[in-house]
Design an enzyme around this catalytic site. Structure first.
Site, mmCIF file in Angstrom:
data_model
loop_
_atom_site.group_PDB
_atom_site.id
_atom_site.type_symbol
_atom_site.label_atom_id
_atom_site.label_comp_id
_atom_site.label_asym_id
_atom_site.label_seq_id
_atom_site.Cartn_x
_atom_site.Cartn_y
_atom_site.Cartn_z
ATOM 1 N N THR A 224 -4.851 10.761 -0.522
ATOM 2 C CA THR A 224 -6.383 10.647 -0.076
ATOM 3 C C THR A 224 -6.531 11.590 1.309
ATOM 4 O O THR A 224 -5.593 12.223 1.591
ATOM 5 C CB THR A 224 -6.612 9.065 0.582
ATOM 6 O OG1 THR A 224 -5.444 8.921 1.683
ATOM 7 C CG2 THR A 224 -6.223 7.821 -0.614
ATOM 8 N N TYR B 240 -14.536 5.839 9.027
ATOM 9 C CA TYR B 240 -13.501 6.454 7.881
ATOM 10 C C TYR B 240 -14.012 6.007 6.597
ATOM 11 O O TYR B 240 -14.287 4.833 6.115
ATOM 12 C CB TYR B 240 -12.233 5.541 8.196
ATOM 13 C CG TYR B 240 -11.038 6.184 7.288
ATOM 14 C CD1 TYR B 240 -9.992 6.851 7.935
ATOM 15 C CD2 TYR B 240 -10.893 5.538 5.989
ATOM 16 C CE1 TYR B 240 -8.901 7.364 7.071
ATOM 17 C CE2 TYR B 240 -9.801 5.928 5.201
ATOM 18 C CZ TYR B 240 -8.897 6.727 5.773
ATOM 19 O OH TYR B 240 -7.878 7.199 4.888
ATOM 20 N N HIS C 166 0.859 -1.196 -0.133
ATOM 21 C CA HIS C 166 -0.082 0.316 0.216
ATOM 22 C C HIS C 166 0.642 1.192 -0.059
ATOM 23 O O HIS C 166 0.383 2.437 -0.424
ATOM 24 C CB HIS C 166 -0.906 0.149 1.200
ATOM 25 C CG HIS C 166 -2.139 0.625 0.975
ATOM 26 N ND1 HIS C 166 -2.318 2.006 0.147
ATOM 27 C CD2 HIS C 166 -3.435 0.763 1.529
ATOM 28 C CE1 HIS C 166 -3.341 2.403 0.234
ATOM 29 N NE2 HIS C 166 -4.106 1.808 0.963
#
Length: 794
Positions: free
Chosen positions: A598, A585, A469
């Site tokens: 993001t 979230y 990630h």
């Protein structure tokens, strides 16, 4: 060992009468062709780099400006207002040049300067236009005159045929919100989660921070935003990802699934051959910058920075290593590691050639070397102190272990030829669960979790991807995966027997086994890492299902954002599951800004809580519930828009916290904010970014999306994918060790919440329609008939 002899370019033998040379013409030819290909690639990259560097102008526009300036010499008009004369008089070595040469040279220099000035003027004009975000706050389907004019100007200044990185220099920087706005939005977001006493304490902490410490931290952050291209992204990568001490398997890595309903071939080697070849085609376009940039509304460009590190990338403790022009692949099968070269004769291996190589690996019956079987578990366990960081230095920093580790970490990507079939099977209720867990963690030692991504090939022809990630977010990999699947199914194809198309070249050198010398002490470290990773993997409670009752089509007919609809359904499901509300979230992208990644949307709002309570209140009417739903949906959309346009809450507070640590400033407010757990973490994976496949024409060619592990020990991770008009897929994760969570139970709550909200719309629409005055029936009919027909399935 014929392949070993083919790999030798020349041999020589020393004899009494001299030296006898033997040259391999085939190898020399391949070396020559590889060199030609490398220079051709560099030339194309240079050309595309120039095109992107001068965009939105073009190199030909320079020639036009030069010709215009040269023409002025002959018509005796000076458009430079004397600047060309000044340049002519100050040229070095002007005494060695004729008057005409000096005049021509000064015209060329002035024209070049003017051309560069115009390029920067166009870029900054486009950057100013792209800094306007009023369009995103307008109602769906309604566009103001000012927005229409703005769109025309953006199109006019955007140029023609942009390359992938053409807009990078024109993208605006992520703005730093004011402290007052951020704190106000933060307090508003936690109000429904705190009682009066807790909220008053939080207000006092926020007020103290704003009055005493915020100004200093904000000044430093603004200074950074002027200096760096993005004030968030580098710190986000470093402190959220690279400095994390917990295992990245499950906790950080995510996965993406194959097509749901279609398997192009059931031959494992053939499917892997086509997919790997399609990836090489994508990588070539990516390296040359030939992919079209993504653009919102078909006009507003998105940042493409994250795509740079998709291939040839490995996460190493404390940094991400990205290399260029890697020409090999490492394949894992039944505990053995193989190196496969991806080029021959200066070109990519063809799909049929890749199939041959992968079939050779599948046919190999050799046993793993001592310690080799579970070696990759080192990337699945704890990353620092013990065992991976120390083991890397102690056992893999020299000798053949270093050579083999370098081969893995420098590979274009990592491929696992799995030995257990997976995929969605409508006849098996838990097929998505098993498929997702296989992609997310596998056996804990059959994926190299540090690689930018691990491509996974199953014996039944299904595929999938496990993604590290830190280097990028899900939409970036999703973009690549859409290209791969479309190319595999609609361009490359297979023979009737399921093999890759093309001739089979049996003269290719066989894949090479990587060699290891792993001592017993290191094997113990590997086993320790494996056991800790297995404990994490066994604790993952996963449930995936397809919600096919309705999809985006019906939701949009109800004049509601599909994302807001699903998020409110998740809030309703969460409350029914836990009987309390929690910090939620939702990931939103900020790629309209340079180097954007993001931002967080805090989905549990006061408006959402009011709607959920009304749904659970037997005394509330459907009209009241629908009014509260629309209010909550509008609030959610506005928060999402704020997050997308740089006015979010969490990234700003995160960066203020990092600055406070650098300056040694203690802030109880920021510490409290950054320690709050996200018990419900949600994300939407985008589909149809490239529109390479018309899913209305080919409805079976849709992907299953992807998912991730639970973020909190006692919470849920939910990934949802809006597929076409009539399908939504949900990927739900939690932990078996938590007595309060159950992924299957939560999935049932989501399904019921979705249907309950649909029924709410049905009831209100039908009531209004049937209760209308007779004289108004035509107006009511035109207004509601499409919604009624869809809602009651007639």
């Amino acid at each position: 060992m014929a392949e070993a002899h083919q790999a030798v370019g020349f041999q020589f033998t020393v004899r009494p009468d001299g030296v006898d040379f033997k040259l391999s013409q085939e190898v020399i030819k391949n070396i020559y062709l590889s060199g030609v290909t490398a220079w051709k690639k560099k030339a194309i990259q240079f050309k595309n780099g120039v095109l992107a560097g001068v965009y939105p102008a073009s190199p030909s526009s320079w020639l036009i400006v030069v010709i215009a300036m040269m023409s002025s010499l002959y018509i005796h008009i000076d458009p430079s207002l004397g600047m060309m004369d000044a340049i002519k008089e100050n040229l070095p070595y002007r005494d060695c040049m004729s008057v005409q040469t000096r005049a021509v040279l000064s015209a060329i220099l002035f024209a070049t300067g003017l051309w560069l000035f115009l390029i920067y003027l166009l870029r900054y004009t486009l950057k100013a236009l792209l800094s306007y975000h009023g369009w995103i706050f307008e109602s769906h389907g309604k566009m103001s005159t000012s927005t229409k004019v703005w769109l025309c100007l953006v199109k006019m200044f955007s140029g023609r045929r942009p390359l992938l990185y053409s807009f990078q220099a024109s993208l605006p920087r992520l703005p730093v919100p004011s402290v007052d706005d951020t704190i106000h939005r933060y307090l508003e977001s936690v109000r429904p989660l705190l009682d009066n006493e807790q909220y008053n304490k939080m207000e006092l902490l926020a007020s103290d921070f704003k009055e005493n410490k915020a100004a200093q931290l904000q000044r430093c952050l603004i200074l950074k935003s002027w200096w760096a291209t993005n004030y968030v992204s580098d710190w986000w990568e470093e402190y959220i990802y690279l400095r994390g001490r917990s295992p990245i398997m499950v906790n950080s890595n995510f996965y993406i699934m194959d097509l749901l309903y279609v398997t192009p071939t059931h031959r494992q080697a053939a499917r892997a051959g086509n997919v790997v070849h399609a990836m090489l085609q994508y990588r070539r376009k990516l390296e040359r910058g030939e992919l079209a940039p993504l653009r919102a509304l078909g006009t507003v460009p998105m940042c493409s920075t994250q795509m740079e590190r998709m291939f040839n990338t490995t996460r190493i403790p404390d940094f991400v290593q990205h290399l260029t022009d890697r020409k090999h692949l490492v394949v894992f099968h039944k505990g053995r590691f193989f190196q496969v070269w991806l080029y021959t004769g200066g070109r990519h291996l063809l799909p049929s050639e890749l199939e041959t190589q992968f079939q050779r690996i599948l046919n190999d019956t050799s046993e793993p070397q001592p310690g080799e079987l579970k070696l990759a578990a080192l990337t699945a366990g704890y990353r620092y102190m013990i065992p991976w960081a120390q083991a890397r230095i102690k056992y893999f920093s020299q000798g053949i272990n270093k050579v083999s580790l370098d081969a893995i970490e420098s590979a274009a990507f990592f491929l696992t030829l799995d030995d257990e079939p997976q995929g969605y099977d409508p006849a098996k209720s838990n097929s998505l669960d098993s498929y997702a867990k296989s992609l997310l963690h596998g056996k804990c030692y059959d994926r190299w979790f540090d690689k930018s991504f691990t491509l996974i090939s199953y014996p039944n022809g299904k595929m999938g991807v496990n993604v590290e990630h830190s280097w990028a977010d899900a939409p970036i990999v999703g973009h690549m995966w859409e290209y791969i699947l479309a190319t595999d199914c609609f361009h490359l194809g297979y023979t009737e027997e399921g093999h890759c198309k093309g001739d089979v070249n049996k003269n290719l050198p066989h894949p090479t086994r990587l060699q290891w010398q792993i001592p017993n002490e290191c094997q113990n470290v590997i086993e320790t890492s494996y056991l800790s990773a297995k404990q994490i993997a066994d604790d993952v409670d996963f449930h995936g299902y397809l919600f096919a009752e309705f999809g985006k089509g019906l939701i949009k007919k109800c004049r509601t954002s599909p994302d807001a609809f699903i998020q409110l359904a998740l809030q309703l499901a969460q409350f029914r599951d836990q009987r309390v509300f929690c910090l939620t979230y939702e990931s939103s992208m900020t790629r309209m800004f340079r180097d954007g990644r993001t931002e967080t949307v805090r989905s549990c709002t006061s408006e959402a809580v009011a709607f959920v309570r009304a749904m659970e209140d037997a005394g509330a009417t459907n009209a009241q519930r629908l009014a509260l739903f629309r209010k909550a949906a509008e609030k959610h959309q506005n928060m999402y828009r704020l997050a997308m346009t740089g006015s979010g809450i969490d990234r700003h507070l995160f960066c203020l916290y990092i600055v406070s640590k650098y300056l040694g400033v203690d802030s109880p407010f920021l510490t409290k904010v950054l320690s709050e757990p996200w018990k419900l973490s949600t994300s939407q994976t985008p589909q149809q970014q490239l529109n390479l496949v018309d899913i209305n024409k080919f409805p079976k060619y849709v992907g299953g999306g992807g998912g991730f592990g639970p973020v909190a020990d006692d919470g849920y991770g939910v990934s949802y994918i809006i597929v076409g008009e009539n399908l939504i897929t949900f990927h739900i994760s939690s932990k078996f060790s938590s007595p309060d969570t159950d992924s299957y139970r939560f999935g049932q709550h989501i399904r019921k919440a979705m249907l309950d909200i649909q029924a709410l719309f049905n009831a209100v629409i039908i009531r209004d329609f049937c209760g209308s005055a007779v004289e108004d029936w035509k107006i009511q009919f035109d207004h509601y008939i499409s919604c009624v027909c869809v809602c009651i399935d007639i």
